[in-house]
Design an enzyme around this catalytic site. Structure first.
Site, PDB file in Angstrom:
ATOM      1  N   ASP A  68     -35.699 -77.772 -78.041  1.00  0.00           N
ATOM      2  CA  ASP A  68     -35.582 -77.274 -79.412  1.00  0.00           C
ATOM      3  C   ASP A  68     -36.920 -76.807 -79.978  1.00  0.00           C
ATOM      4  OD1 ASP A  68     -36.677 -79.813 -79.575  1.00  0.00           O
ATOM      5  OD2 ASP A  68     -34.932 -80.720 -80.526  1.00  0.00           O
ATOM      6  N   ASN A 132     -30.497 -91.387 -86.385  1.00  0.00           N
ATOM      7  CA  ASN A 132     -29.079 -91.182 -86.714  1.00  0.00           C
ATOM      8  C   ASN A 132     -28.240 -90.819 -85.479  1.00  0.00           C
ATOM      9  OD1 ASN A 132     -29.897 -88.610 -86.169  1.00  0.00           O
ATOM     10  ND2 ASN A 132     -29.420 -87.745 -88.185  1.00  0.00           N
ATOM     11  N   HIS A 134     -29.014 -88.427 -83.288  1.00  0.00           N
ATOM     12  CA  HIS A 134     -29.062 -87.025 -82.845  1.00  0.00           C
ATOM     13  C   HIS A 134     -29.749 -86.903 -81.486  1.00  0.00           C
ATOM     14  CE1 HIS A 134     -33.042 -86.161 -85.204  1.00  0.00           C
ATOM     15  NE2 HIS A 134     -33.338 -86.140 -83.935  1.00  0.00           N
ATOM     16  N   GLU A 139     -27.329 -82.706 -84.971  1.00  0.00           N
ATOM     17  CA  GLU A 139     -27.163 -83.731 -86.007  1.00  0.00           C
ATOM     18  C   GLU A 139     -25.697 -84.159 -86.100  1.00  0.00           C
ATOM     19  OE1 GLU A 139     -29.726 -84.971 -87.267  1.00  0.00           O
ATOM     20  OE2 GLU A 139     -31.103 -83.549 -88.184  1.00  0.00           O
TER      21      GLU A 139
END
Ligand code: GLP
Length: 241
Positions: A68, A132, A134, A139
């Site tokens: 990314d 979280n 991800h 996400e």
């Protein structure tokens, strides 16, 4: 999913680097390795640099693809993942510049998907995990992207990544990220988890029995060869649960 609980950060870094080294040796004509950013893989990259310096590892035939990149900052920016990868790994080993691939901060998803298609299946994909759940920048959501896409970052991700920027306002709000289908296109996935802050995500992954897009790391259950290298700080008291 195979779990290996290691004593500390140094041990997970050593194990991951050894798996990469052995793959490079076994496929010395051409290996494709997927790299990740974030603080967790930095130790692995240091070990790989040491292995290069001691001539244990040769990167001249390695092709790299990264997961990314932030959108809206330039590759020269000290916060870009392009810069991160050069500073923490590529500038210190004998990888050929033309074999380095990262998504571009202009957000051109088509070009990056074409790169991934040309490069083909990875021998190894390195991954970290967000608090979280991800993976890359996928996400939690009601759906996840199959291929490289532009992602609106979660408020919690922006806050978690603010530590690398002067001010929280400076953290980009969007990123370009490989999709789940791209991430799974690897023979072996190594998920690195370290530190007490990751205990909650670790516990959820360990106990989760379902695949849910609300917890993106659970998509890894769909892959037959995932090794989780987790240190005792992140693993916490799971064994006694
Ligand atoms: C970023 C990256 C992820 C990484 C995550 C966790 O959001 N896009 O690939 O796994 O951070 O980073 P850290 O290892 O610093 O906790």
């Amino acid at each position: 999913m195979k779990w290996q609980v290691c004593k500390d950060y140094d041990s997970i870094s050593q194990k991951a680097a050894e798996l990469i080294r052995d793959t490079l040796i076994d496929n010395n004509i051409r290996s494709v390795i997927g790299f990740a950013t974030g603080s967790t893989p930095i130790g692995t990259y240091r070990k790989l640099i040491e292995m290069y310096e001691s001539k244990e590892c040769d990167f001249s035939n390695m092709i790299s693809v990264n997961l990314d990149e932030y959108i809206g900052i330039s590759q020269d920016d000290a916060q870009s993942y392009y810069h991160f990868m050069h500073e923490n790994l590529f500038d210190h080993i004998n990888i050929q510049e033309e074999n380095i691939h990262l998504p571009k901060p202009d957000g051109n998803t088509k070009d990056y998907n074409a790169v991934l298609d040309t490069v083909g299946r990875r021998n190894i994909q390195i991954l970290g995990i967000g608090n979280n759940g991800h993976i890359a920048f996928n996400e939690p959501n009601e759906y996840l992207n199959a291929r490289t896409s532009i992602i609106d970052l979660d408020e919690s991700t922006i806050q978690a990544n603010a530590r690398f920027f002067e001010k929280e306002e400076d953290v980009p709000k969007q990123a370009i990220s490989m999709g789940i289908g791209d991430i799974l296109n690897a023979d072996l996935i190594i998920l690195l988890i370290s530190g007490k802050k990751k205990q909650q995500a670790t516990q959820r992954l360990y106990h989760e029995k379902k695949i849910t897009t609300r917890f993106p790391a659970s998509l890894l259950f769909a892959h037959p060869n995932v090794v989780v290298l987790v240190d005792e700080d992140a693993f916490g008291t799971i064994a006694n649960d």
